[in-house]
Scaffold this active site. Sequence first.
Site, mmCIF file in Angstrom:
data_model
loop_
_atom_site.group_PDB
_atom_site.id
_atom_site.type_symbol
_atom_site.label_atom_id
_atom_site.label_comp_id
_atom_site.label_asym_id
_atom_site.label_seq_id
_atom_site.Cartn_x
_atom_site.Cartn_y
_atom_site.Cartn_z
ATOM 1 N N GLU A 53 10.038 1.741 10.392
ATOM 2 C CA GLU A 53 10.988 2.805 10.031
ATOM 3 C C GLU A 53 10.231 4.111 10.164
ATOM 4 O O GLU A 53 9.372 4.416 9.325
ATOM 5 C CB GLU A 53 11.477 2.620 8.583
ATOM 6 C CG GLU A 53 12.171 1.295 8.310
ATOM 7 C CD GLU A 53 13.560 1.230 8.926
ATOM 8 O OE1 GLU A 53 14.115 2.290 9.272
ATOM 9 O OE2 GLU A 53 14.071 0.113 9.075
ATOM 10 N N GLU A 102 9.385 16.822 14.741
ATOM 11 C CA GLU A 102 9.686 16.576 13.328
ATOM 12 C C GLU A 102 8.790 17.472 12.467
ATOM 13 O O GLU A 102 7.567 17.354 12.506
ATOM 14 C CB GLU A 102 9.456 15.110 12.957
ATOM 15 C CG GLU A 102 9.936 14.831 11.538
ATOM 16 C CD GLU A 102 9.585 13.436 11.014
ATOM 17 O OE1 GLU A 102 8.456 12.975 11.233
ATOM 18 O OE2 GLU A 102 10.457 12.832 10.362
ATOM 19 N N LYS A 117 0.850 -1.198 0.000
ATOM 20 C CA LYS A 117 0.000 0.000 0.000
ATOM 21 C C LYS A 117 0.883 1.246 0.000
ATOM 22 O O LYS A 117 1.509 1.587 0.997
ATOM 23 C CB LYS A 117 -0.921 0.048 1.223
ATOM 24 C CG LYS A 117 -2.057 1.035 0.963
ATOM 25 C CD LYS A 117 -2.686 1.630 2.192
ATOM 26 C CE LYS A 117 -2.041 2.878 2.705
ATOM 27 N NZ LYS A 117 -2.078 4.040 1.795
ATOM 28 N N CYS A 123 13.698 11.290 5.397
ATOM 29 C CA CYS A 123 13.717 10.982 6.831
ATOM 30 C C CYS A 123 15.106 11.202 7.427
ATOM 31 O O CYS A 123 15.245 11.379 8.628
ATOM 32 C CB CYS A 123 13.271 9.542 7.048
ATOM 33 S SG CYS A 123 14.212 8.384 6.063
HETATM 34 P P1 NAD Z 1 2.247 8.461 7.441
HETATM 35 O O1 NAD Z 1 2.598 7.741 8.692
HETATM 36 O O2 NAD Z 1 1.172 9.467 7.481
HETATM 37 O O3 NAD Z 1 1.849 7.438 6.282
HETATM 38 C C1 NAD Z 1 2.689 6.392 5.900
HETATM 39 C C2 NAD Z 1 1.842 5.282 5.278
HETATM 40 O O4 NAD Z 1 1.022 4.728 6.302
HETATM 41 C C3 NAD Z 1 0.895 5.763 4.176
HETATM 42 O O5 NAD Z 1 0.812 4.776 3.176
HETATM 43 C C4 NAD Z 1 -0.426 5.881 4.919
HETATM 44 O O6 NAD Z 1 -1.553 5.754 4.086
HETATM 45 C C5 NAD Z 1 -0.326 4.703 5.879
HETATM 46 N N1 NAD Z 1 -1.189 4.791 7.065
HETATM 47 C C6 NAD Z 1 -1.669 5.883 7.689
HETATM 48 N N2 NAD Z 1 -2.465 5.513 8.711
HETATM 49 C C7 NAD Z 1 -2.486 4.171 8.743
HETATM 50 C C8 NAD Z 1 -3.131 3.202 9.555
HETATM 51 N N3 NAD Z 1 -3.931 3.542 10.556
HETATM 52 N N4 NAD Z 1 -2.916 1.903 9.280
HETATM 53 C C9 NAD Z 1 -2.097 1.529 8.285
HETATM 54 N N5 NAD Z 1 -1.481 2.392 7.455
HETATM 55 C C10 NAD Z 1 -1.668 3.704 7.692
HETATM 56 O O7 NAD Z 1 3.622 9.103 6.931
HETATM 57 P P2 NAD Z 1 3.813 10.074 5.701
HETATM 58 O O8 NAD Z 1 3.281 11.421 6.088
HETATM 59 O O9 NAD Z 1 3.335 9.412 4.474
HETATM 60 O O10 NAD Z 1 5.412 10.121 5.612
HETATM 61 C C11 NAD Z 1 6.205 10.996 6.343
HETATM 62 C C12 NAD Z 1 6.791 10.310 7.553
HETATM 63 O O11 NAD Z 1 7.516 9.154 7.160
HETATM 64 C C13 NAD Z 1 7.795 11.178 8.284
HETATM 65 O O12 NAD Z 1 7.565 11.061 9.665
HETATM 66 C C14 NAD Z 1 9.128 10.571 7.919
HETATM 67 O O13 NAD Z 1 10.167 10.779 8.841
HETATM 68 C C15 NAD Z 1 8.784 9.130 7.811
HETATM 69 N N6 NAD Z 1 9.751 8.397 7.019
HETATM 70 C C16 NAD Z 1 10.592 7.535 7.652
HETATM 71 C C17 NAD Z 1 11.563 6.858 6.923
HETATM 72 C C18 NAD Z 1 12.518 5.900 7.595
HETATM 73 O O14 NAD Z 1 13.170 5.147 6.883
HETATM 74 N N7 NAD Z 1 12.620 5.896 8.889
HETATM 75 C C19 NAD Z 1 11.651 7.046 5.548
HETATM 76 C C20 NAD Z 1 10.765 7.942 4.937
HETATM 77 C C21 NAD Z 1 9.810 8.615 5.680
#
Ligand code: NAD
Length: 485
Positions: free
Chosen positions: A247, A385, A172, A281
Amino acid sequence: MHAVGNFIDGSFLPAQSGKTLNDFDPATEKIVATIPRSQTEDVESAVAAAHSAQEGWANLTLEQRANWLDKIADALEEKTEQIAQTESMDTGKPISLARRVDAARSVSNFRFFAEFGRQQTQQTFQMEDALNVVHRSPVGTVGLITPWNLPLYLLTWKVAPALLMGNTIIAKPSEITPLTAHLLAETVLELELPKGVFNLIHGLGPEAGQAILEHPDIKAISFTGGTETGRIVARTAAPMFKKLSLELGGKNATVIFADADLQSAVEGAVRAAFTNSGQVCLCGSRIFVEEKIFKQFKDLFVENVNAIKIGNPMDETTEMGTVISPEHLLKVESYIRLAEQEGGVILAGGTREMTGYNGPDGVGAFLRPTVVDNLSYTSRCATEEIFGPMVTLHSFTSEQEALQMVNSSEYGLAGSVWTSNLERGERFSSQIDSGIVWVNTWLHRDLRTPFGGVKNSGVGREGGQWSLDFFSELTNICIKGSNGN
Ligand code: NAD
């Protein structure tokens, strides 16, 4: 504009409810595609398809699956320009960055894991009277949930090792950036990857994502995204004893000692701060500089930040495009206002005004790279963040003080340290609570190395052997009477 479908059992399908979501280009704010707003029943169909495909895929040899990975890499490589253009349109990132980073890395994720898989040998442990043989088997059907900042790059980082180890996939992507995942589905369809091995579900996190977390036949969840979502993932999946890789977010430090090569430290700090509009990230959004060179660093840093060319993501010379959405722009701007209220001094940026381009209609989620001085390292802007083009500057007088400031964060993903004393660089880095630290460089990646965070930045590691371990189950078979010959 086109209508994108879920990819289930080798076919593109709408959501069973018929509902859709709009996908926007953040530079023009125009709708570029619609995607299915999937629910539990769509996830159920995908899991049923994956289940039917599981045995056949698991029965291939590792070499055969590695060959599949190479085929996918080759096909994606041929589509480099299409991937880059699509990613640039969907995220607002510069086309040059999308080519150099997103497209290139998506290809190398498959190539790397193909080759890495071929190098695997079976582990054995000889005892005096018995031989232990470690067998690896697939986990089964796995759920891969990914964010919007590096859409295909991060998805393929999970898809490649999951396929290699014999798993079937329910992926997803973020609902904000679904298009390159669709392109991957088109690619595996063209290659005739066995049906049901790779399935793609589009939709909202709390609906489609949550249904993936809750499905009892999905045995592992590999999640990359925000820390708050990570908590939901853990809360849902852990009681079901699913394998979990998390992650999550970061608030990474860039630490510059007075003995660093100033020019390269400034260039490195700018790159770490503002690559992909600060939406990696690993971005260094807290910059700690030794007092002795603080003023000198600050002047040069601001000069370099002001020279960043912001503009139309599709322009070859653009160095910084938009942030991911108008909503995210408002979030970052709220932190700029907060910085001012907290006594911060804006040294660069802080506004939407562009050096020449504000999207074709004067719209778009464009924000100038913003540098804030005079804030405490414990202020909200320096601890939460923001995930955008905004950094805070802080000075320190000793190594010990720098360490205390860096480690005061609740996050622990990455960092970079700049010094000409490499011994100090390694010693200091080893004391930072963080999964990854670079000395005199940033985002210099060897895909064999462990990648992941500590504290609120996550649980587990990806990369090389760590990915293979996550996507497989081990059975130790102890054979009495065998001397291993
Ligand atoms: P997000 O947590 O809002 O969404 C990430 C994914 O999770 C999306 O596909 C979203 O649809 C899904 N999601 C949201 N709610 C969910 C639920 N209840 N159940 C299952 N899936 C759900 O994050 P974002 O805004 O898309 O991305 C930004 C964040 O990602 C930042 O905090 C960034 O630091 C982090 N990030 C971390 C890494 C790493 O490797 N540590 C890499 C890239 C981004």
